[in-house]
Design a protein around this motif. Structure first.
Motif, PDB file in Angstrom:
ATOM      1  N   GLU A 144       0.775  -1.283  -0.197  1.00 55.67           N
ATOM      2  CA  GLU A 144       0.049  -0.004   0.055  1.00 55.67           C
ATOM      3  C   GLU A 144       0.741   1.111  -0.041  1.00 55.67           C
ATOM      4  O   GLU A 144       0.600   2.170  -0.719  1.00 55.67           O
ATOM      5  N   PRO A 145       1.808   1.395   0.870  1.00 60.76           N
ATOM      6  CA  PRO A 145       2.648   2.759   0.813  1.00 60.76           C
ATOM      7  C   PRO A 145       3.419   2.809  -0.473  1.00 60.76           C
ATOM      8  O   PRO A 145       3.639   4.015  -0.765  1.00 60.76           O
ATOM      9  N   LEU A 146       3.727   1.663  -1.241  1.00 59.71           N
ATOM     10  CA  LEU A 146       4.594   1.964  -2.263  1.00 59.71           C
ATOM     11  C   LEU A 146       3.535   2.282  -3.565  1.00 59.71           C
ATOM     12  O   LEU A 146       4.138   2.500  -4.724  1.00 59.71           O
ATOM     13  N   GLY A 147       2.197   2.065  -3.425  1.00 56.30           N
ATOM     14  CA  GLY A 147       1.111   2.416  -4.412  1.00 56.30           C
ATOM     15  C   GLY A 147       1.359   0.987  -5.376  1.00 56.30           C
ATOM     16  O   GLY A 147       1.048   1.218  -6.727  1.00 56.30           O
ATOM     17  N   ILE A 148       1.673  -0.235  -5.015  1.00 53.84           N
ATOM     18  CA  ILE A 148       1.791  -1.537  -6.005  1.00 53.84           C
ATOM     19  C   ILE A 148       0.785  -2.312  -5.809  1.00 53.84           C
ATOM     20  O   ILE A 148       0.340  -2.668  -4.612  1.00 53.84           O
ATOM     21  N   LYS A 149       0.132  -2.766  -6.945  1.00 55.84           N
ATOM     22  CA  LYS A 149      -1.039  -3.668  -6.815  1.00 55.84           C
ATOM     23  C   LYS A 149      -0.512  -5.120  -6.370  1.00 55.84           C
ATOM     24  O   LYS A 149       0.511  -5.463  -7.099  1.00 55.84           O
ATOM     25  N   LEU A 150      -1.288  -5.855  -5.758  1.00 53.00           N
ATOM     26  CA  LEU A 150      -0.964  -7.446  -5.548  1.00 53.00           C
ATOM     27  C   LEU A 150      -1.970  -8.076  -6.384  1.00 53.00           C
ATOM     28  O   LEU A 150      -3.438  -7.836  -6.310  1.00 53.00           O
ATOM     29  N   GLY A 151      -1.321  -8.692  -7.552  1.00 49.94           N
ATOM     30  CA  GLY A 151      -2.515  -9.317  -8.363  1.00 49.94           C
ATOM     31  C   GLY A 151      -2.719 -10.900  -7.929  1.00 49.94           C
ATOM     32  O   GLY A 151      -1.877 -11.613  -7.988  1.00 49.94           O
ATOM     33  N   ILE A 152      -3.858 -11.038  -7.652  1.00 47.37           N
ATOM     34  CA  ILE A 152      -4.254 -12.494  -6.932  1.00 47.37           C
ATOM     35  C   ILE A 152      -5.211 -13.053  -7.840  1.00 47.37           C
ATOM     36  O   ILE A 152      -5.955 -12.405  -8.463  1.00 47.37           O
ATOM     37  N   GLU A 153      -5.081 -14.486  -8.065  1.00 48.22           N
ATOM     38  CA  GLU A 153      -5.824 -15.132  -9.260  1.00 48.22           C
ATOM     39  C   GLU A 153      -6.596 -16.293  -8.666  1.00 48.22           C
ATOM     40  O   GLU A 153      -6.074 -17.276  -8.173  1.00 48.22           O
ATOM     41  N   PRO A 154      -7.818 -16.317  -8.874  1.00 47.25           N
ATOM     42  CA  PRO A 154      -8.696 -17.560  -8.391  1.00 47.25           C
ATOM     43  C   PRO A 154      -7.986 -18.839  -9.259  1.00 47.25           C
ATOM     44  O   PRO A 154      -7.835 -18.686 -10.503  1.00 47.25           O
ATOM     45  N   GLU A 155      -7.709 -19.848  -8.476  1.00 45.68           N
ATOM     46  CA  GLU A 155      -6.939 -20.817  -9.056  1.00 45.68           C
ATOM     47  C   GLU A 155      -7.475 -22.129  -8.323  1.00 45.68           C
ATOM     48  O   GLU A 155      -7.519 -22.139  -7.326  1.00 45.68           O
ATOM     49  N   LEU A 156      -8.138 -23.088  -9.161  1.00 42.88           N
ATOM     50  CA  LEU A 156      -8.516 -24.248  -8.610  1.00 42.88           C
ATOM     51  C   LEU A 156      -7.713 -24.999  -7.592  1.00 42.88           C
ATOM     52  O   LEU A 156      -8.180 -25.457  -6.487  1.00 42.88           O
ATOM     53  N   ALA A 157      -6.409 -25.049  -7.845  1.00 47.38           N
ATOM     54  CA  ALA A 157      -5.374 -25.708  -6.674  1.00 47.38           C
ATOM     55  C   ALA A 157      -5.257 -25.041  -5.635  1.00 47.38           C
ATOM     56  O   ALA A 157      -4.696 -25.442  -4.739  1.00 47.38           O
ATOM     57  N   ASN A 158      -5.635 -23.584  -5.404  1.00 43.15           N
ATOM     58  CA  ASN A 158      -5.037 -22.776  -4.448  1.00 43.15           C
ATOM     59  C   ASN A 158      -6.232 -22.598  -3.090  1.00 43.15           C
ATOM     60  O   ASN A 158      -7.525 -22.827  -3.704  1.00 43.15           O
ATOM     61  N   VAL A 159      -5.971 -21.950  -2.174  1.00 40.61           N
ATOM     62  CA  VAL A 159      -7.018 -21.582  -1.245  1.00 40.61           C
ATOM     63  C   VAL A 159      -8.019 -20.606  -1.708  1.00 40.61           C
ATOM     64  O   VAL A 159      -9.160 -20.665  -1.444  1.00 40.61           O
ATOM     65  N   VAL A 160      -7.844 -19.625  -2.616  1.00 37.18           N
ATOM     66  CA  VAL A 160      -8.677 -18.819  -3.380  1.00 37.18           C
ATOM     67  C   VAL A 160      -8.876 -19.550  -4.735  1.00 37.18           C
ATOM     68  O   VAL A 160      -8.131 -19.259  -5.811  1.00 37.18           O
ATOM     69  N   ASP A 161      -9.948 -20.569  -4.731  1.00 36.77           N
ATOM     70  CA  ASP A 161     -10.202 -21.181  -5.644  1.00 36.77           C
ATOM     71  C   ASP A 161     -11.377 -20.850  -6.691  1.00 36.77           C
ATOM     72  O   ASP A 161     -11.685 -21.484  -7.802  1.00 36.77           O
ATOM     73  N   THR A 162     -12.048 -19.648  -6.367  1.00 37.31           N
ATOM     74  CA  THR A 162     -13.312 -19.348  -6.855  1.00 37.31           C
ATOM     75  C   THR A 162     -13.291 -17.809  -6.968  1.00 37.31           C
ATOM     76  O   THR A 162     -12.720 -17.087  -6.204  1.00 37.31           O
ATOM     77  N   ALA A 163     -13.974 -17.303  -7.870  1.00 46.32           N
ATOM     78  CA  ALA A 163     -14.265 -15.680  -7.772  1.00 46.32           C
ATOM     79  C   ALA A 163     -14.972 -15.167  -6.491  1.00 46.32           C
ATOM     80  O   ALA A 163     -14.694 -14.327  -5.948  1.00 46.32           O
ATOM     81  N   ALA A 164     -15.798 -16.308  -5.968  1.00 46.97           N
ATOM     82  CA  ALA A 164     -16.191 -15.930  -4.563  1.00 46.97           C
ATOM     83  C   ALA A 164     -15.357 -15.840  -3.461  1.00 46.97           C
ATOM     84  O   ALA A 164     -15.394 -14.872  -2.668  1.00 46.97           O
ATOM     85  N   ARG A 165     -14.413 -16.683  -3.541  1.00 47.81           N
ATOM     86  CA  ARG A 165     -13.451 -16.679  -2.562  1.00 47.81           C
ATOM     87  C   ARG A 165     -12.667 -15.414  -2.686  1.00 47.81           C
ATOM     88  O   ARG A 165     -12.042 -14.782  -1.570  1.00 47.81           O
ATOM     89  N   ALA A 166     -12.056 -15.103  -4.041  1.00 46.62           N
ATOM     90  CA  ALA A 166     -11.522 -13.997  -4.204  1.00 46.62           C
ATOM     91  C   ALA A 166     -12.387 -12.762  -3.623  1.00 46.62           C
ATOM     92  O   ALA A 166     -11.719 -11.674  -3.053  1.00 46.62           O
ATOM     93  N   ARG A 167     -13.642 -12.563  -3.935  1.00 47.75           N
ATOM     94  CA  ARG A 167     -14.184 -11.334  -3.422  1.00 47.75           C
ATOM     95  C   ARG A 167     -14.554 -11.506  -2.076  1.00 47.75           C
ATOM     96  O   ARG A 167     -14.444 -10.343  -1.370  1.00 47.75           O
ATOM     97  N   ALA A 168     -14.372 -12.412  -1.280  1.00 48.80           N
ATOM     98  CA  ALA A 168     -14.474 -12.766  -0.032  1.00 48.80           C
ATOM     99  C   ALA A 168     -13.196 -12.096   0.660  1.00 48.80           C
ATOM    100  O   ALA A 168     -13.013 -11.371   1.704  1.00 48.80           O
ATOM    101  N   LEU A 169     -11.865 -12.515  -0.028  1.00 50.68           N
ATOM    102  CA  LEU A 169     -10.839 -11.951   0.475  1.00 50.68           C
ATOM    103  C   LEU A 169     -10.595 -10.354   0.272  1.00 50.68           C
ATOM    104  O   LEU A 169     -10.380  -9.584   1.494  1.00 50.68           O
TER     105      LEU A 169
END
Length: 275
Positions: A144-169
């Protein structure tokens, strides 16, 4: 939408070589990986010269740096492994702008200790989610202080595995640093065309306000990965949904051989033109 490709699609251990190859294949930007500079993807340190070489190659080739890969296993079962990954992520975050990008891409992780892209049954546990919130919170505090975005990707093998989980995060952490990288082939393995289209539309609409990059990877009918344009992903529908949602960012392909790159650029260019 600007066409891009994973820089490490092309052989080479210096940025000038891989960016020139990306340009020759028809791409305007890359998702860069420090392996293309002849070092570890997540280096312990970057010199001024290392960083300057990337930005100089970008200017010389005319190929933009859409993002830099900063993937490590954010819910690795060993906290020491996570801590080491976070330190290395900070190295990339602090140097991203000087390399010419405003985004570092992440892997939300898996409980598999050996492969950050392999599913583990404990990924859906409350403990795994709590570890992700803790680790991602630390990453956001750095970005945040650097103004850099963190690109997270819904991915079936990962903990964020759906769009809904990404939205929840996103909704839980409420950080302006969190952005979405959306890859249609990472949202399903096997689906009817109707179900696929419905899933892609719903995913785009749910995450539209945070989508900063789209990926273009394909799947075959059996659920394996395929070269973009050779599989079952309905790219006209996916890209049409992105356009309708107001997305005009980078479309980055990967999962292909270097000799296939020009053909994929032509295919995606035609799909975009038809929109």
């Amino acid at each position: 939408m600007r066409l891009g490709i994973f820089a490490k699609t092309f052989a080479g251990s210096d940025p000038g070589t891989v960016l020139a190859a990306s340009k020759a294949a028809g791409f305007a930007c890359v998702q860069y990986n420090m392996a293309c500079s002849g070092m570890a993807a997540m280096p312990d340190a970057l010199s001024v010269q290392d960083v300057a070489a990337v930005s100089a190659a970008s200017r010389a080739s005319g190929v933009a740096i859409a993002a830099v890969s900063g993937t490590y296993n954010m819910i690795h079962p060993d906290p020491a492994v996570r801590a080491k990954g976070l330190v290395r992520l900070e190295v990339l975050l602090r140097n991203a702008a000087a390399m010419g990008t405003g985004m570092v891409t992440l892997c939300t992780g898996t409980r598999d200790a050996d492969d950050q892209w392999r599913h583990h049954p404990d990924n859906g546990s409350a403990e795994a989610w709590a570890d992700l919130l803790d680790e991602m919170g630390k990453a956001c505090a750095l970005a945040e202080p650097l103004g850099i975005k963190l690109g997270i990707e819904p991915e079936l093998a990962n903990v964020v595995d759906t769009a809904a989980r990404a939205r929840a995060l996103i909704d839980t952490l409420q950080s302006p640093a969190l952005a979405i990288v959306l890859d249609p082939a990472n949202l399903f393995e096997v689906a009817t065309l109707t179900d696929q289209r419905d899933l892609l539309t719903r995913s785009v609409n749910l995450l539209a306000d945070r989508i900063a990059m789209a990926h273009a990877k394909d799947r075959d009918a059996a659920g394996g990965f395929a070269t973009t344009g050779k599989g079952v992903v309905d790219f006209p529908h996916f890209l049409g949904a992105l356009k309708a949602a107001g997305f005009d960012g980078d479309l980055v392909t990967h999962g292909l051989a270097a000799e296939e790159a020009a053909g994929v650029a032509n295919y995606l260019g035609r799909v975009l033109a038809d929109l």
